[in-house]
Every structure is written in C-alpha cells, then in structure tokens.
Design an enzyme around this catalytic site. Structure first.
Site, mmCIF file in Angstrom:
data_model
loop_
_atom_site.group_PDB
_atom_site.id
_atom_site.type_symbol
_atom_site.label_atom_id
_atom_site.label_comp_id
_atom_site.label_asym_id
_atom_site.label_seq_id
_atom_site.Cartn_x
_atom_site.Cartn_y
_atom_site.Cartn_z
ATOM 1 N N GLY A 25 -2.815 4.611 -9.286
ATOM 2 C CA GLY A 25 -3.438 5.024 -8.025
ATOM 3 C C GLY A 25 -2.395 5.660 -7.133
ATOM 4 N N ARG A 47 -6.689 -0.563 -17.434
ATOM 5 C CA ARG A 47 -7.807 -1.356 -17.956
ATOM 6 C C ARG A 47 -8.668 -0.482 -18.880
ATOM 7 N NH1 ARG A 47 -11.151 -1.987 -12.246
ATOM 8 N NH2 ARG A 47 -10.785 0.128 -11.519
ATOM 9 N N SER A 50 -10.615 3.048 -18.083
ATOM 10 C CA SER A 50 -10.064 3.511 -16.808
ATOM 11 C C SER A 50 -10.281 5.012 -16.602
ATOM 12 C CB SER A 50 -8.570 3.227 -16.763
ATOM 13 O OG SER A 50 -8.010 3.886 -15.647
ATOM 14 N N HIS A 107 5.122 -4.289 -2.559
ATOM 15 C CA HIS A 107 4.772 -4.936 -1.281
ATOM 16 C C HIS A 107 4.875 -6.445 -1.537
ATOM 17 C CE1 HIS A 107 2.921 -5.898 2.450
ATOM 18 N NE2 HIS A 107 1.656 -5.930 2.060
ATOM 19 N N GLY A 133 2.008 6.914 -1.324
ATOM 20 C CA GLY A 133 2.308 7.369 -2.678
ATOM 21 C C GLY A 133 2.491 8.876 -2.785
ATOM 22 N N GLU A 230 -3.740 16.423 18.102
ATOM 23 C CA GLU A 230 -2.357 16.631 18.556
ATOM 24 C C GLU A 230 -1.445 15.421 18.327
ATOM 25 O OE1 GLU A 230 -1.649 18.678 22.228
ATOM 26 O OE2 GLU A 230 -3.569 19.689 22.127
HETATM 27 N N1 LIG Z 1 -1.085 3.049 -0.848
HETATM 28 C C1 LIG Z 1 0.206 3.242 -0.585
HETATM 29 O O1 LIG Z 1 0.654 4.366 -0.405
HETATM 30 C C2 LIG Z 1 1.158 2.067 -0.552
HETATM 31 C C3 LIG Z 1 2.339 2.133 0.224
HETATM 32 C C4 LIG Z 1 3.304 1.099 0.102
HETATM 33 C C5 LIG Z 1 3.039 0.030 -0.752
HETATM 34 N N2 LIG Z 1 1.865 -0.027 -1.450
HETATM 35 C C6 LIG Z 1 1.655 -1.141 -2.368
HETATM 36 O O2 LIG Z 1 1.563 -0.624 -3.687
HETATM 37 C C7 LIG Z 1 0.695 -1.453 -4.476
HETATM 38 C C8 LIG Z 1 -0.390 -0.581 -5.085
HETATM 39 O O3 LIG Z 1 -1.190 -0.080 -4.043
HETATM 40 P P1 LIG Z 1 -1.978 1.309 -4.195
HETATM 41 O O4 LIG Z 1 -2.516 1.647 -2.835
HETATM 42 O O5 LIG Z 1 -1.129 2.298 -4.938
HETATM 43 O O6 LIG Z 1 -3.182 0.837 -5.128
HETATM 44 P P2 LIG Z 1 -4.449 1.687 -5.562
HETATM 45 O O7 LIG Z 1 -4.215 3.153 -5.382
HETATM 46 O O8 LIG Z 1 -5.668 1.134 -4.892
HETATM 47 O O9 LIG Z 1 -4.517 1.314 -7.138
HETATM 48 C C9 LIG Z 1 -5.425 1.934 -7.926
HETATM 49 C C10 LIG Z 1 -5.088 1.616 -9.359
HETATM 50 O O10 LIG Z 1 -5.324 0.230 -9.606
HETATM 51 C C11 LIG Z 1 -6.205 0.088 -10.705
HETATM 52 N N3 LIG Z 1 -7.130 -1.037 -10.514
HETATM 53 C C12 LIG Z 1 -7.959 -1.245 -9.472
HETATM 54 N N4 LIG Z 1 -8.671 -2.356 -9.663
HETATM 55 C C13 LIG Z 1 -8.288 -2.839 -10.867
HETATM 56 C C14 LIG Z 1 -8.679 -3.984 -11.626
HETATM 57 N N5 LIG Z 1 -9.598 -4.839 -11.173
HETATM 58 N N6 LIG Z 1 -8.052 -4.185 -12.818
HETATM 59 C C15 LIG Z 1 -7.109 -3.328 -13.278
HETATM 60 N N7 LIG Z 1 -6.717 -2.233 -12.603
HETATM 61 C C16 LIG Z 1 -7.302 -2.006 -11.403
HETATM 62 C C17 LIG Z 1 -7.014 1.373 -10.711
HETATM 63 O O11 LIG Z 1 -7.496 1.497 -12.018
HETATM 64 P P3 LIG Z 1 -8.416 2.744 -12.500
HETATM 65 O O12 LIG Z 1 -7.447 3.856 -12.625
HETATM 66 O O13 LIG Z 1 -8.942 2.253 -13.782
HETATM 67 O O14 LIG Z 1 -9.432 2.924 -11.396
HETATM 68 C C18 LIG Z 1 -5.985 2.403 -10.298
HETATM 69 O O15 LIG Z 1 -5.243 2.856 -11.414
HETATM 70 C C19 LIG Z 1 0.168 -2.527 -3.518
HETATM 71 O O16 LIG Z 1 0.976 -3.665 -3.644
HETATM 72 C C20 LIG Z 1 0.340 -1.897 -2.145
HETATM 73 O O17 LIG Z 1 0.472 -2.843 -1.100
HETATM 74 C C21 LIG Z 1 0.927 0.965 -1.379
#
Ligand SMILES: NC(=O)c1ccc[n+]([C@@H]2O[C@H](COP(=O)([O-])OP(=O)(O)OC[C@H]3O[C@@H](n4cnc5c(N)ncnc54)[C@H](OP(=O)(O)O)[C@@H]3O)[C@@H](O)[C@H]2O)c1
Length: 330
Positions: A25, A47, A50, A107, A133, A230
């Site tokens: 993701g 998974r 996916s 995190h 990301g 802005e």
């Molecule tokens: N978002 C950010 O930019 C950001 C910034 C700093 C830290 N973080 C940290 O980084 C970590 C990941 O966050 P994220 O925002 O990158 O996550 P995300 O985009 O929501 O993750 C999506 C991914 O997780 C998989 N997924 C979702 N539900 C699942 C399940 N039940 N079983 C197996 N796989 C599953 C999805 O699979 P499919 O591909 O099969 O749908 C997809 O590949 C977290 O700890 C977050 O706090 C995130």
C-alpha cells in the site's frame, strides 16, 4: 538531538539478507521499490487474491504467499494497516518466522500499546518515515530522501541497531536525516501531532474559518480559496523557511494580523485541550477507545466521514479543483 552518522547508517548489515515487505500500500510499495533499487534482496508478501499482485509483477517484484514469505524472511517488514498487524503476526509471522529473524515496523503503535508481543528471539526494530509513502518513493527517485525515526525495541541478535540503520539507508532516509528514538516517543508524538495539528487541528481550523465566512455571506469559492487552498502555500513556506521565515515573506498586514489575532484563535482553551489529548495518548486511553471503536465496526468513524463528505466544503472544493486538474499531480 543529533542525526545518526554515516557509520551508523552503513548499508552492509542488509547485504545477503532477505527482506520481506508485507503489504503493498502507501508505505509497502515505496519501501519495496526503494529496497529493490538499493540492490537489496526484497520480495513482497501478499494475501491470496490480493489486488496488488498485478502491480508488483509489473514492477518486476517477486510476490509470495504470506506463509512462504515469512518462512524465507531474515527481515519481515510490517506494512499492512496498523489494525491488521496483530492478526498477521499471530497467525502467520509468529509460527513461520525463522529463529532470530528481525521484525521491522514503520510506526510504533502496536508494540508500544502491546497489541502485539513478539517472540523473544526476534530483533524488533522501527524505521518510521516522516512522510507519506508517495514522498518516500518520489524523493528516493529524485536522489533525495525523507527523514526518518529509528528505534530498537528488542535486540536479540546484538545487531538490531545496525540492521535498522542499514534499512534506513536502503530506503533513502540516510540521504536526509535519521534520528534515534524509542517506540514510545515515536508513537506518542505521532498521534499527538496528527490529532492536534496535522489532521484534527488543521481540519477543524479550515472548517470553522470557512463556515465563519460563508455564514457572513461571502461566496463559498472565495472562502475555499483563502481558508483551504492557500494553506499549502503557507505550509510550503513554513517547511522550507520555518515560522519566522514565513513571517519574513508575508506582508506587514498579514504579519500584524498573525501577531495580534493568531493567539486569540488558538488561545488557552486550545492549549488546555492539547494537554488533555496528550495525557489520553500517554496513559493509553486513546488506544483503548480506538480498539473499542474498531471492534464495534467503526460507528464513530463512519458517521464522522459521512458528515465530512456532505459538508459544503466538499462540493465547492470539487468545483474549484476541477478548474486546476494539475493539483492532483502533487
Ligand atoms: N500511510 C503512510 O504514508 C504512513 C506514514 C508513516 C507510517 N505509516 C505506517 O506504515 C504502516 C503501513 O501503513 P500504510 O498506510 O502503508 O498501509 P496501507 O496502505 O493501508 O496498506 C495496504 C496494504 O495492506 C494490505 N492489507 C490490508 N488489509 C490486509 C489484511 N487483512 N491482510 C493482509 N494484508 C492486508 C493490502 O493488501 P491488498 O494489496 O491485498 O489490498 C495492501 O497491500 C503502518 O504501520 C502505518 O502506521 C504509514
């Protein structure tokens, strides 16, 4: 607080180690591609069925089913949503990870609040990018990096800190700055900042100001531009020059309004609320409340999102942004 030195961010400890990124993701995609481009042996664990498999394959990344991925991992990287991580760990990683593998987080939430208690033979590390990301990947492609926080929760091997440093280097963070911290400090400051400033604070400030102007009869488009659009111009100045630098760049009229009115908007009641919010984060009340919300099917979040989608800001925002389609390019 000094950033880690190049010696502490030596990529060598990652050589000849297999990294498995679980999830593709926001962060998973960026880390997997950055590690691949840094010549790390990386595969993606997804998974069955996916939706992300096709994109991984287009990018030339190998994909494994979660069990096989975990069995092959020297470093398992938890990049699925925070609420999914405890289940993934309990069902797949705890039984399948090799003795003395490393478990790496972006995190600290699940470790800090003990939603997940890793096996004692594992190294437990964190490399938390200070950016979304998309930026982690984009900056890497530009030859730059997003800064990051690094922490070690469990050092079973004696080499956990060096391994985390190598990961931070491979993901491009060493090109900016990497700071050593703890899981607790990363988690508590991250939650506080998103609640008080980045999401909760800024969102409420924009909404309240937009409503104040439109209730006074000003056109929605003008209210949208000056209270929301802005914000980015000021945020860019604040990021690149600091608050004082931003104030040097604005007109005297704007600066005088800032000096005499800003603290009336964010006055003592807001500061008191911030202290209470921080206390709720530190004593675990926020995490408990969040868990109850997730277990009951997210009723508060669903209602909140539905109300936010229906707010007049959204309709005028869609009309205004359609006039500038390039905004979506970032
Ligand atoms: N978002 C950010 O930019 C950001 C910034 C700093 C830290 N973080 C940290 O980084 C970590 C990941 O966050 P994220 O925002 O990158 O996550 P995300 O985009 O929501 O993750 C999506 C991914 O997780 C998989 N997924 C979702 N539900 C699942 C399940 N039940 N079983 C197996 N796989 C599953 C999805 O699979 P499919 O591909 O099969 O749908 C997809 O590949 C977290 O700890 C977050 O706090 C995130």
């Amino acid at each position: 607080m000094e950033p880690l030195t190049p010696q502490q961010l030596d990529p060598a400890p990652l050589a000849s180690r297999r990294v498995v990124v679980f999830g593709f993701g926001a962060q998973g995609r960026a880390h997997a591609l950055n590690l691949r481009d840094s010549s790390v042996d990386v595969v993606v664990g997804l998974r069955p069925g996916s939706a992300s498999r096709a994109e991984c394959e287009r990018e030339g990344l190998d994909v494994l089913a979660p069990e096989a991925a975990a069995e092959s991992a020297d470093v398992a990287v938890m990049l699925v949503p925070d609420e999914v991580q405890p289940g993934l760990y309990a069902e797949i990683l705890a039984p399948c990870l090799r003795p003395e593998a490393a478990l790496l987080f972006a995190h600290g939430y699940n470790i800090h609040y003990r939603k997940l208690v890793p096996r004692t033979d594992l190294d437990v590390l964190m490399v938390a990018p200070l950016g979304i990301g998309e930026q982690v990947r984009r900056q890497y492609e530009l030859g730059r990096g997003v800064p990051a926080l690094l922490a070690v929760h469990q050092d079973a091997s004696g080499g956990a800190q060096a391994l985390a440093g190598a990961y931070a280097a491979a993901n491009g963070h060493a090109r900016a700055a990497v700071f050593a911290t703890s899981f607790a400090a990363e988690t508590e400051t991250d939650l506080f900042a998103e609640q008080a400033v980045l999401c909760g604070g800024v969102g409420q400030l924009i909404t309240a100001a937009f409503e104040t102007l439109t209730e006074a009869g000003y056109p929605e488009e003008i209210a949208y531009f000056c209270c929301l659009h802005e914000v980015k111009l000021i945020a860019d100045l604040v990021q690149s020059r600091g608050l004082a630098g931003m104030r040097r760049s604005i007109s005297s009229t704007a600066a005088y309004g800032d000096a005499t009115r800003g603290s009336r908007v964010i006055g003592q009641p807001s500061r008191d609320a911030m202290r209470v919010i921080l206390a709720e984060i530190r004593d675990g009340r926020f995490a408990q409340e969040l868990e109850a919300e997730m277990q009951s099917g997210q009723p508060t979040l669903r209602a909140w999102k539905a109300a936010a989608e229906a707010h007049p800001l959204e309709a005028v925002g869609a009309r205004v942004r359609a006039l500038m389609p390039w905004l979506d390019e970032g």
